[in-house]
Design an enzyme around this catalytic site. Structure first.
Site, PDB file in Angstrom:
ATOM      1  N   HIS A  67      39.098  30.803 -30.730  1.00 14.26           N
ATOM      2  CA  HIS A  67      38.150  31.903 -30.599  1.00 14.26           C
ATOM      3  C   HIS A  67      37.508  31.948 -29.222  1.00 14.26           C
ATOM      4  O   HIS A  67      37.012  32.993 -28.809  1.00 14.26           O
ATOM      5  CB  HIS A  67      37.086  31.808 -31.693  1.00 14.26           C
ATOM      6  CG  HIS A  67      37.584  32.265 -33.023  1.00 14.26           C
ATOM      7  ND1 HIS A  67      37.114  33.395 -33.650  1.00 14.26           N
ATOM      8  CD2 HIS A  67      38.550  31.766 -33.834  1.00 14.26           C
ATOM      9  CE1 HIS A  67      37.750  33.561 -34.801  1.00 14.26           C
ATOM     10  NE2 HIS A  67      38.628  32.579 -34.933  1.00 14.26           N
ATOM     11  N   ASP A  68      37.528  30.843 -28.495  1.00 10.73           N
ATOM     12  CA  ASP A  68      37.052  30.880 -27.108  1.00 10.73           C
ATOM     13  C   ASP A  68      38.148  31.377 -26.173  1.00 10.73           C
ATOM     14  O   ASP A  68      37.957  32.328 -25.421  1.00 10.73           O
ATOM     15  CB  ASP A  68      36.585  29.493 -26.667  1.00 10.73           C
ATOM     16  CG  ASP A  68      36.014  29.518 -25.247  1.00 10.73           C
ATOM     17  OD1 ASP A  68      35.260  30.468 -24.927  1.00 10.73           O
ATOM     18  OD2 ASP A  68      36.311  28.612 -24.457  1.00 10.73           O
ATOM     19  N   VAL A  71      39.498  35.066 -25.771  1.00  5.88           N
ATOM     20  CA  VAL A  71      38.589  36.061 -25.193  1.00  5.88           C
ATOM     21  C   VAL A  71      38.166  35.582 -23.808  1.00  5.88           C
ATOM     22  O   VAL A  71      37.561  34.521 -23.692  1.00  5.88           O
ATOM     23  CB  VAL A  71      37.332  36.241 -26.072  1.00  5.88           C
ATOM     24  CG1 VAL A  71      36.452  37.362 -25.535  1.00  5.88           C
ATOM     25  CG2 VAL A  71      37.726  36.528 -27.515  1.00  5.88           C
ATOM     26  N   GLY A  73      39.675  34.019 -21.627  1.00  4.22           N
ATOM     27  CA  GLY A  73      40.193  32.716 -21.239  1.00  4.22           C
ATOM     28  C   GLY A  73      39.273  31.611 -21.717  1.00  4.22           C
ATOM     29  O   GLY A  73      38.240  31.854 -22.341  1.00  4.22           O
ATOM     30  N   ASP A  75      36.563  29.628 -21.254  1.00  2.00           N
ATOM     31  CA  ASP A  75      35.395  29.524 -20.380  1.00  2.00           C
ATOM     32  C   ASP A  75      34.108  29.213 -21.135  1.00  2.00           C
ATOM     33  O   ASP A  75      33.011  29.341 -20.583  1.00  2.00           O
ATOM     34  CB  ASP A  75      35.214  30.819 -19.581  1.00  2.00           C
ATOM     35  CG  ASP A  75      34.882  32.013 -20.458  1.00  2.00           C
ATOM     36  OD1 ASP A  75      35.011  31.904 -21.699  1.00  2.00           O
ATOM     37  OD2 ASP A  75      34.488  33.063 -19.918  1.00  2.00           O
ATOM     38  N   SER A  77      32.642  30.870 -23.267  1.00  3.01           N
ATOM     39  CA  SER A  77      31.803  32.048 -23.488  1.00  3.01           C
ATOM     40  C   SER A  77      31.405  32.182 -24.951  1.00  3.01           C
ATOM     41  O   SER A  77      30.362  32.762 -25.270  1.00  3.01           O
ATOM     42  CB  SER A  77      32.521  33.316 -23.015  1.00  3.01           C
ATOM     43  OG  SER A  77      33.799  33.444 -23.609  1.00  3.01           O
ATOM     44  N   HIS A 196      45.373  27.358 -40.531  1.00  2.00           N
ATOM     45  CA  HIS A 196      44.696  27.703 -41.782  1.00  2.00           C
ATOM     46  C   HIS A 196      44.980  26.683 -42.891  1.00  2.00           C
ATOM     47  O   HIS A 196      44.560  26.873 -44.026  1.00  2.00           O
ATOM     48  CB  HIS A 196      45.109  29.107 -42.243  1.00  2.00           C
ATOM     49  CG  HIS A 196      44.511  30.186 -41.403  1.00  2.00           C
ATOM     50  ND1 HIS A 196      44.945  31.494 -41.431  1.00  2.00           N
ATOM     51  CD2 HIS A 196      43.491  30.154 -40.490  1.00  2.00           C
ATOM     52  CE1 HIS A 196      44.234  32.213 -40.583  1.00  2.00           C
ATOM     53  NE2 HIS A 196      43.356  31.426 -40.006  1.00  2.00           N
ATOM     54  N   ASP A 267      48.350  19.775 -41.544  1.00  4.59           N
ATOM     55  CA  ASP A 267      49.784  19.562 -41.719  1.00  4.59           C
ATOM     56  C   ASP A 267      50.459  20.908 -41.982  1.00  4.59           C
ATOM     57  O   ASP A 267      49.868  21.965 -41.765  1.00  4.59           O
ATOM     58  CB  ASP A 267      50.039  18.579 -42.866  1.00  4.59           C
ATOM     59  CG  ASP A 267      49.455  19.075 -44.203  1.00  4.59           C
ATOM     60  OD1 ASP A 267      49.022  20.248 -44.274  1.00  4.59           O
ATOM     61  OD2 ASP A 267      49.421  18.286 -45.163  1.00  4.59           O
TER      62      ASP A 267
END
Length: 342
Positions: A67-68, A71, A73, A75, A77, A196, A267
């Site tokens: 999730h970082d 968006v 790259g 960074d 954010s 997941h 796994d």
């Protein structure tokens, strides 16, 4: 003639200087060996301690790297908190519902600052922590040498996260296009979806599954989800049926009782669950609706060792996603939740 030679030499010198500067700015393994020796061990110690207390923290860290980096790259954010100047950072995006482990990253950052003030970016700490969480959650089967040298971004916007990240409601075409924009193949999309196998999801992210036909979801599992989602406005449900409460499984999908496990483990079980139509998100089931993606689901269900290796490679590729070409000025934040001037 002399003037032309001088100009040519000057041009060569400038090109060489630019090339060297670009090379110096590239990520590399062992980036902090001299400036902050032992920093990776510090991160790993804190991650191991946190997972010993609550293994769900590991799933949260693995989710954060995606999730970082997807968006702007990698960074950090996604770590920025709302401020009067920016009340809607990435954390506030609906697609980022349920992100966690921020307190752990604060703890790690504080320990690193005590050791090496103003040296190690939150972006690199996040990569190290997610890498270590993946390794610990898989008994070392998922691992990669993490290059570092990132700066922390100074911009974070919920609208960008909502635009860039894949939504759990996406169909297969939308998923493929979303990953393609970040230079990921269909195979890599399927590989990364295997995360997941751990973690949790909010019912609001898969409510449409509660009325999906039996061709898309096992009716007994649909009943289990419906019961859990009816317990509140937006309850949290485990992603992997193998980590469910035994009493809930006994009452709804008793045939799955022998497959329950004592603790979360990273796994290839996600692929087995998907083929059995026992996955939460629509975006999971959608992988079975396209020939190439479906083939890879079968491939990784059949070969867990291959998935371990390919997931490690895909996390490494994820960690190298480039920053946006504009507005990418960075810094070493003192605190991961705020830019330094705040």
């Amino acid at each position: 003639m002399m003037k032309r030679s001088a100009v040519a030499a000057a041009v060569v010198a400038v090109v060489l200087a630019v090339a060297l500067a670009a090379e110096a700015s590239e990520l590399k393994v062992g980036y902090y060996d001299k400036s902050c020796p032992g920093v990776e061990n510090v991160v790993k110690w804190h991650v191991a301690k946190a997972l010993k207390a609550n293994r769900k923290t590991g799933a949260a860290l693995v989710r954060l790297i995606f999730h970082d980096c997807f968006v702007r790259g990698c960074d950090a954010s996604v770590l920025l908190d709302p401020t009067p100047e920016n009340p809607e950072p990435e954390k506030k995006a609906p697609v980022n519902i349920g992100l966690a482990a921020f307190d752990l990253l604060d703890e790690i950052k504080s320990a690193v600052e005590d050791r090496c003030p103003g040296t190690v970016s939150c972006a690199d700490i996040l990569i190290y922590a997610a890498r270590d969480a993946g390794s610990l959650m898989s008994n070392g089967n998922v691992h990669f040498d993490a290059p570092a040298g990132r700066l922390d971004g100074m911009h974070s916007h919920a609208a960008e996260a909502q635009h860039d990240l894949p939504d759990s409601t996406f169909n297969i075409g939308e998923l493929i296009q979303n990953f393609k924009r970040k230079n990921f193949t269909i195979e890599e999309m399927v590989i990364l979806s295997g995360a997941h196998a751990i973690g949790v999801g909010h019912c609001s992210s898969f409510r449409a599954r509660l009325t999906a036909p039996k061709e898309q979801i096992l009716p007994a599992y649909r009943g289990l989800l419906a019961g859990k989602c009816g317990a509140g406005p937006d309850p949290i449900v485990t992603n992997n049926i193998r980590d469910e409460d035994p009493k809930a499984i006994a009452a709804t999908v008793p045939s799955f009782l022998p497959k329950l496990r004592k603790f979360e483990f990273l796994d290839n079980s996600y692929y087995h669950n998907n083929l059995a139509r026992i996955v939460t998100f629509n975006s999971d089931w959608q992988l079975l609706t396209e020939k190439e993606a479906r083939g890879h689901v079968h491939e990784y269900a059949d070969n867990g060792t291959l998935w371990d290796e390919d997931f490690s490679d895909s996390l490494l590729k994820l960690s190298k996603l480039p920053l946006l070409p504009h507005g990418s000025k960075g810094e070493i934040r003192k605190k991961c939740r705020y830019v330094n001037h705040y």
